[in-house]
Every structure is written in structure tokens, then in C-alpha cells.
Enzyme design. Structure first.
Site, PDB file in Angstrom:
ATOM      1  CE  LYS A   1       1.032   1.204   4.415  1.00 30.82           C
ATOM      2  NZ  LYS A   1       1.788   2.437   4.790  1.00 30.82           N
TER       3      LYS A   1
ATOM      4  CG  ASP B   1       0.010  -1.011   8.736  1.00 33.56           C
ATOM      5  OD1 ASP B   1       0.258  -1.988   9.472  1.00 33.56           O
ATOM      6  OD2 ASP B   1       0.826  -0.521   7.945  1.00 33.56           O
TER       7      ASP B   1
END
Length: 274
Positions: free
Chosen positions: A8, A137
Site C-alpha cells: 500500500k 495497519d
């Protein structure tokens, strides 16, 4: 069963306040990109009485294999479901210490794969709860879509955003940035331009509005990282930023832009978003 955990990037990253527990509240958008590891799990017969064996390839991973997040993910579900023994094969292509979430993605994809392979019938909400125990995350990779994150990066809401058609250049220099040190230099503040407002604008308008607060602390310590961002803009990037707390830097380009990758040192990934 084999899967391909993806990285990401952070679109904007504002540190808004320090919490009483010592952590920091932030706001950012996590955006999945097609830079992938490979992760395979097969019902196996590990040596001795072990319930798992981890085989690693690709980019070397430092540290005890038993502390790898994919192993921790297996152990977590094994505590509840008494899973069969497995052989785990992890091939690393996503650089570590890059702000790209490679280890977190591996962990989340491991949870999803075990859930499917052994028919555990866990919902996405339950998988997110398990993933959050592995890292702030990790949970974003369960649904694996563009996501606005608040809190310590663990309060999610979807955003309508597509960067399909843009060329993404990611450069990971051979520089290690300590997240602890990066946070130590941060001065929390409310942003003049909140992330959610800026990403609603055309990408061409993001420069100067969409900011990563870690750049203010990391670039003075490691000028070479800041120089990568400057070079991306010199080569025509519409927007460029450090991802997370570093040390990777990414740039968004039109697909027709000619990029001279030789101007960058380190790992260079040239990707078309689609």
C-alpha cells in the site's frame, strides 16, 4: 493454496494529536498497489512436533522466523481453532522498512487464507479484529481497498477513489528510517487541508495540499530521501510523497511520461495502476 499479498501507499499522513497512552492519532488514506509478495500454505508435516515450518525466499528477512507476522497470524488462529500443521512458503518482493506495509499485508492475507483453507467461517469484521491485534495497519488489508484511516490508523471508512490509469513509480533507497525516531520529531497539529478533502480534488491539484508530516522529520535526517521526491517532480510527477514513515518515496505520473529510472538509487518499481 497460494495468494499474493500486495503493498500500500499512504496518500497524505497527518499526525493530529498525541494521546494520553503515548500513541498518536493520525489521518491518512491507505491505497493498495500491485507490488506483491507470494504466500503459500499447504497442510504439511513439519519436523518434530512443530505445527508449522516457515520457508522464506526473495528479499532476506532479518530476525527470528518465529517472530514473522505470518507465523503470529497462524498461532493466533491456532489458539482458537486448533489448526492442522502447515508448511508456509513466503517469497518477499515488497521491501521491508519502506512504509509500504509488506509485513502487515502478509499477516492479513495469511489470516484470510487460513480462514478459507480450513473453513473457519470468520467474517471480515472478525478477521479485521484479529489483524488489528497484529499491527495497526494490518486490518486495512482484509478488505484491501482505498480506505480512510483515523485514530492510530485503526478506525476505517471507505473512500471513493480510483487511481487507475496512472503510472506509479516507487523508489526504496538503501536507508533505514526508525519509526520511533520519526515520531520523536513530530509536532502534532490539525492540518490546514484535511486528507479527505484533498483526495476529492484532481491529482494534479494534490501537490502542496496533500502532505506527509513525517517528511518534515525524515528529510533533514536523510536528505537522499528528500532528493528522490525532488527528482520525481523534475521528471514530471503529478504528485510525489514519502509513504508512511519511510523510507520509500512514490510518484504518480501520466502513463505517457518518460521516466529515467537510472536517476534513482535503490529498488525501483515502475507500476501501472489498474
Amino acid at each position: 493454496m497460494i495468494t499474493f499479498p500486495n503493498a500500500k501507499i499512504n496518500l497524505g499522513l497527518n499526525i493530529t494529536e498525541k494521546r494520553p497512552d503515548g500513541y498518536h492519532n493520525l489521518e491518512t488514506v491507505f491505497y493498495p498497489i500491485p507490488l506483491e509478495d507470494a504466500l503459500e500454505v499447504t497442510a504439511g508435516h513439519p519436523e518434530g512436533n512443530a505445527k508449522y515450518t516457515l520457508h522464506q525466499g526473495g528479499i532476506p528477512i532479518e530476525g527470528d522466523p518465529d517472530t514473522n507476522l505470518v507465523v503470529k497470524a497462524y498461532r493466533m488462529l491456532d489458539e482458537r481453532f486448533n489448526l492442522p500443521p502447515v508448511d508456509i512458503h513466503l517469497f518477499k518482493h515488497i521491501p521491508s522498512g519502506a512504509g509500504l506495509g509488506g509485513g502487515s499485508a502478509d499477516a492479513a492475507f495469511m489470516l484470510k487464507m487460513l480462514n478459507e483453507e480450513f473453513r473457519l467461517k470468520l467474517t471480515d469484521d472478525e478477521l479485521e479484529a484479529y489483524a488489528a491485534r497484529l499491527g495497526a495497519d494490518c486490518a486495512v488489508f482484509i478488505r484491501n481497498r482505498a480506505t480512510y484511516a483515523e485514530g492510530i490508523g485503526n478506525i476505517f471508512s471507505p473512500v471513493s477513489l480510483s487511481l487507475n490509469g496512472y503510472r506509479l513509480l516507487v523508489v526504496k533507497p538503501d536507508i533505514f528510517v526508525s519509526t520511533r525516531n520519526a515520531f520523536a520529531q513530530i509536532r502534532p497539529h490539525r492540518p490546514e487541508h484535511p486528507v479527505r478533502e484533498v483526495i476529492a480534488l484532481p491529482v494534479e491539484q494534490w501537490k502542496g495540499l496533500l502532505t506527509n508530516d513525517f517528511e518534515d522529520s525524515v528529510f533533514p535526517q536523510f536528505p537522499a530521501i528528500g532528493a528522490i521526491k525532488e527528482e520525481m517532480y523534475r521528471q514530471g510527477a503529478l504528485y510525489a510523497s514519502m509513504s508512511g514513515s519511510g523510507s520509500s518515496v512514490y510518484g504518480l505520473f501520466t502513463p505517457e511520461t518518460s521516466i529515467d529510472e537510472s536517476r534513482f538509487e535503490g529498488n525501483v518499481f515502475n507500476l501501472l495502476l489498474k
